[in-house]
Design a protein around this motif. Structure first.
Motif, short mmCIF file in Angstrom:
data_model
loop_
_atom_site.label_atom_id
_atom_site.label_comp_id
_atom_site.label_asym_id
_atom_site.label_seq_id
_atom_site.Cartn_x
_atom_site.Cartn_y
_atom_site.Cartn_z
N GLU A 1 -20.11 -5.26 6.12
CA GLU A 1 -21.53 -5.44 6.40
C GLU A 1 -22.33 -5.19 5.13
O GLU A 1 -22.06 -4.25 4.38
CB GLU A 1 -21.97 -4.49 7.52
CG GLU A 1 -21.38 -4.88 8.87
CD GLU A 1 -21.77 -3.93 9.98
OE1 GLU A 1 -22.09 -2.76 9.68
OE2 GLU A 1 -21.74 -4.36 11.15
N ILE B 1 -26.13 -4.57 3.63
CA ILE B 1 -27.47 -4.12 4.03
C ILE B 1 -28.43 -4.31 2.86
O ILE B 1 -28.12 -3.95 1.72
CB ILE B 1 -27.46 -2.63 4.45
CG1 ILE B 1 -26.48 -2.40 5.60
CG2 ILE B 1 -28.86 -2.19 4.87
CD1 ILE B 1 -25.15 -1.87 5.19
N LYS C 1 -29.29 -5.87 8.19
CA LYS C 1 -27.83 -5.83 8.05
C LYS C 1 -27.28 -7.23 8.27
O LYS C 1 -27.54 -7.85 9.30
CB LYS C 1 -27.25 -4.85 9.07
CG LYS C 1 -25.75 -4.76 9.09
CD LYS C 1 -25.28 -3.67 10.06
CE LYS C 1 -25.69 -3.98 11.49
NZ LYS C 1 -25.25 -2.96 12.45
#
Length: 233
Positions: free
Chosen positions: A96, A98, A184
Motif C-alpha cells: 500500500e 500512502i 492510500k
C-alpha cells in the motif's frame, strides 16, 4: 465466476475472459467502531457504503482516464455493486502506498515528537506491506528491493504516479470545498511491465476534512456524489 479471495471491503472473482470482478461490500476499516482508512481490520459496517464507494471509484477512475493515467478499471455495474478489472500482479503479498498532505493518523502516532496534528506535509509518500499479523509495517525503497518485492526504479515510478493521482483527487475535493489529508493507494504490474493503479479510490481509503472536521465515510461519499457525475448506470 470463481471466487478467489474474500477481502475486508471487497471480494474478488475470476471471470472466464481472464479479467476479474470486484464485489464492493458495506464494510469499512477501523477500530472500536470508528472509521480509520489506515486500520488493518474491519471496524464497522455501513449500509449502502459499498455501492457508494463503487460510484466514487468509477468517478475517479474516469477522471484518471481523461488525464491519461492507466488503471485496472474496465467497467462497472452499480446496481450489482461490482466492477470488472484487468489483471495485474500485486507487488509481493500486497503493498500500500500512502500520500500525505497533513500529519494525522498513524503518521502522527509515529512522529508526534516532531510534528503537531494537522501540520502540512508536501505530498509525502510512504509504503507499507499488507500484513495484518505484523500491523502493516512501513518499508523503505531499499527494503523493497532487498526483499525482492520491487526494484528502486519501479518504486520511484510508483511514487511519481501516487503524487500525480493524489494531486488530481485533491483538486476534485478542493472544488467541492473539501481538503484531502491523506490517501492510500494500491498498484500492480501488468504482464507487459506497466505499473497501474489497482483496487479503488473512495471514502474508504482517504481521510478528508471539511471546515476543519474529518468526514465519516457516509458523509464523504455523499459530498463526493453531489453535483453532476460521470457514473454509468
Amino acid at each position: 465466476m470463481k471466487k478467489l479471495y474474500t477481502g475486508k471491503t471487497k471480494d474478488v472473482y475470476a471471470l472466464d475472459n481472464g479479467n476479474y470482478r470486484l464485489l464492493f461490500k458495506d464494510d469499512v476499516t477501523g477500530e472500536n467502531g470508528v472509521f480509520d482508512p489506515g486500520a488493518n481490520q474491519v471496524g464497522l459496517t455501513i449500509d449502502g457504503i459499498g455501492k457508494g464507494n463503487l460510484k466514487v471509484t468509477v468517478m475517479f477512475f474516469e477522471t484518471l482516464k481523461k488525464a491519461g493515467i492507466e488503471t485496472h478499471y474496465i467497467c462497472a455495474d452499480i446496481t450489482g455493486g461490482t466492477m470488472d478489472v484487468k489483471p495485474a500482479q500485486a507487488f509481493g503479498k500486497g503493498l500500500e502506498i500512502i500520500c500525505r498532505y497533513r500529519a494525522v493518523g498513524s503518521f502522527l502516532r509515529r512522529y508526534g515528537a516532531y510534528v503537531n496534528e494537522g501540520d502540512r506535509l508536501d505530498a509525502y509518500v510512504e509504503a507499507t506491506l499488507k500484513d495484518d499479523e505484523r500491523g502493516d509495517p512501513l518499508i523503505t525503497s531499499e527494503g523493497l528491493e532487498a526483499l525482492g518485492i520491487m526494484p528502486a526504479s519501479l518504486f520511484a515510478e510508483t511514487r511519481e504516479k501516487t503524487q500525480r493521482i493524489a494531486g488530481l483527487v485533491r483538486e476534485v475535493l478542493k472544488d467541492k470545498g473539501l481538503e484531502l489529508y491523506d490517501i492510500k493507494l494500491e498498484f500492480g504490474i501488468t504482464d507487459d511491465g506497466k505499473v497501474i493503479l489497482m483496487d479503488e479510490i473512495s471514502s474508504g481509503n482517504m481521510r478528508v476534512y471539511k471546515d476543519g472536521k474529518v468526514l465519516d465515510p457516509l458523509a464523504l461519499t455523499a459530498e463526493l456524489l453531489s453535483g453532476p457525475q460521470m457514473i454509468p448506470s
